[in-house]
Scaffold this active site. Structure first.
Site, PDB file in Angstrom:
ATOM      1  N   ASP A   1      39.584  38.024  37.991  1.00 55.62           N
ATOM      2  CA  ASP A   1      38.175  38.378  37.888  1.00 55.62           C
ATOM      3  C   ASP A   1      37.376  37.192  37.332  1.00 55.62           C
ATOM      4  O   ASP A   1      37.465  36.094  37.856  1.00 55.62           O
ATOM      5  CB  ASP A   1      38.031  39.654  37.051  1.00 55.62           C
ATOM      6  CG  ASP A   1      36.630  40.209  37.010  1.00 55.62           C
ATOM      7  OD1 ASP A   1      36.215  40.851  37.991  1.00 55.62           O
ATOM      8  OD2 ASP A   1      35.923  39.985  36.008  1.00 55.62           O
TER       9      ASP A   1
ATOM     10  N   TYR B   1      27.495  36.929  33.176  1.00 54.40           N
ATOM     11  CA  TYR B   1      26.813  37.131  34.457  1.00 54.40           C
ATOM     12  C   TYR B   1      25.417  36.533  34.445  1.00 54.40           C
ATOM     13  O   TYR B   1      24.971  35.939  35.438  1.00 54.40           O
ATOM     14  CB  TYR B   1      26.718  38.633  34.768  1.00 54.40           C
ATOM     15  CG  TYR B   1      28.032  39.264  35.146  1.00 54.40           C
ATOM     16  CD1 TYR B   1      28.470  39.269  36.457  1.00 54.40           C
ATOM     17  CD2 TYR B   1      28.838  39.860  34.182  1.00 54.40           C
ATOM     18  CE1 TYR B   1      29.671  39.854  36.812  1.00 54.40           C
ATOM     19  CE2 TYR B   1      30.045  40.440  34.521  1.00 54.40           C
ATOM     20  CZ  TYR B   1      30.459  40.432  35.836  1.00 54.40           C
ATOM     21  OH  TYR B   1      31.660  41.001  36.185  1.00 54.40           O
TER      22      TYR B   1
ATOM     23  N   HIS C   1      41.093  46.452  42.459  1.00 54.27           N
ATOM     24  CA  HIS C   1      40.695  45.182  41.836  1.00 54.27           C
ATOM     25  C   HIS C   1      41.539  44.858  40.603  1.00 54.27           C
ATOM     26  O   HIS C   1      41.788  43.684  40.311  1.00 54.27           O
ATOM     27  CB  HIS C   1      39.223  45.283  41.432  1.00 54.27           C
ATOM     28  CG  HIS C   1      38.680  44.095  40.719  1.00 54.27           C
ATOM     29  ND1 HIS C   1      38.344  42.922  41.365  1.00 54.27           N
ATOM     30  CD2 HIS C   1      38.398  43.889  39.399  1.00 54.27           C
ATOM     31  CE1 HIS C   1      37.880  42.048  40.485  1.00 54.27           C
ATOM     32  NE2 HIS C   1      37.907  42.605  39.293  1.00 54.27           N
TER      33      HIS C   1
END
Length: 286
Positions: free
Chosen positions: A100, A208, A264
């Site tokens: 990730d 982010y 994921h």
């Protein structure tokens, strides 16, 4: 497996460690995870002769301090952390394993050759250049990545992610997982508690914000020469399989192993399959 504190680049990194010696396997977690996400891989890596380290990355878990400004999470600062951890280990050989967000850092670290790597293992995150091309042409991928835009809003994402004892954090794992038995209440409680630590949720989301504000993808991506393995759970709700297409244009020596029916959270949800792949690939010829 033991936990130690490693002082590097001005941080006190909480690091889970297994094995010993001067071959380092450094494991980088993603969002909204922690060093705990590598609990199934550290014993394997130790068995293969590595000193395996899984740190809580900047802003996460028990690593301190947790800067609250966005600029502290731009990619250059994150690369410095990885380099400082490698230097602190004193290792002569380094294999980087990453999932990730940790994998985005690892892709960039290998591309820029910040430190020499023997091998690179990436889990469920595409090469940034490939992802950048896909998201421009794919409405489906833009829909999958909606949360990146949401995370750019001030304060509201932190409030929503921590509401109800971090209910959204729990849902991120349990809701996305295919084999939900891999995420029992004790595991979800761990990640929720980490997100509720003072300053942690803002720090985690600032990764982010920094990626968008400082345009992570707008850079040159020379070809990676380090032997690279991608392990990919095919039922990834956030990243389509098309984000794998074209990776070989950026990686000279590439192996891809896809796992059907896995989400994921690949190394946590399918540890037996992932560990078998790692054992075969890491002990094979370079």
């Amino acid at each position: 497996m033991t936990t130690r504190t490693v002082e590097a680049n001005g941080f006190r990194f909480a690091v889970d460690e297994a094995g010993e010696g001067d071959r380092l396997a450094l494991c980088l977690h993603g969002f909204p995870e922690s060093r705990f996400s590598w609990r199934h891989q550290l014993p394997l890596l130790a068995d293969l002769g590595y000193r395996a380290w899984a740190p809580d990355l900047r802003g996460y878990g028990d690593t301190e301090p947790k800067p609250q400004d966005v600029a502290s999470y731009r990619i250059e600062r994150l690369l410095e952390d990885v380099a400082a951890l490698i230097d602190a280990s004193g290792a002569r050989e380094v294999t980087l394993l990453a999932h990730d967000w940790g994998a985005l850092v690892a892709w960039t670290f290998a591309t820029q050759k910040v430190r020499l790597l023997e091998r690179l293992v990436i889990m469920n995150v595409p090469h940034p250049a490939v992802f950048g091309a896909v998201i421009k042409r794919s409405a489906a991928q833009r829909r999958r990545s909606w949360y990146v835009g949401f995370f750019q809003i001030p304060w509201l994402p932190e409030r929503m992610m921590t509401a109800g004892r971090a209910r959204a954090i729990r849902r991120a794992f349990h809701g996305m997982a295919i084999d939900k038995s891999r995420f029992p209440p004790a595991v979800l409680d761990h990640y929720a508690a980490n997100a509720l630590k003072p300053g942690a949720m803002r720090a985690m989301i600032n990764w982010y914000r920094a990626a968008v504000r400082y345009r992570l993808q707008d850079r040159d991506w020379p070809k990676i020469t380090t032997p690279t393995l991608i392990v990919w759970g095919e039922e990834d709700a956030a990243l389509g399989l098309e984000t794998l297409d074209g990776t070989d244009a950026y990686v000279e020596n590439l192996t891809i192993r896809r796992l059907p029916g896995v989400s994921h959270w690949v190394q946590q949800e399918a540890p037996e399959q992932v560990n078998a792949i790692l054992r075969e690939w890491l002990v094979g010829p370079r």
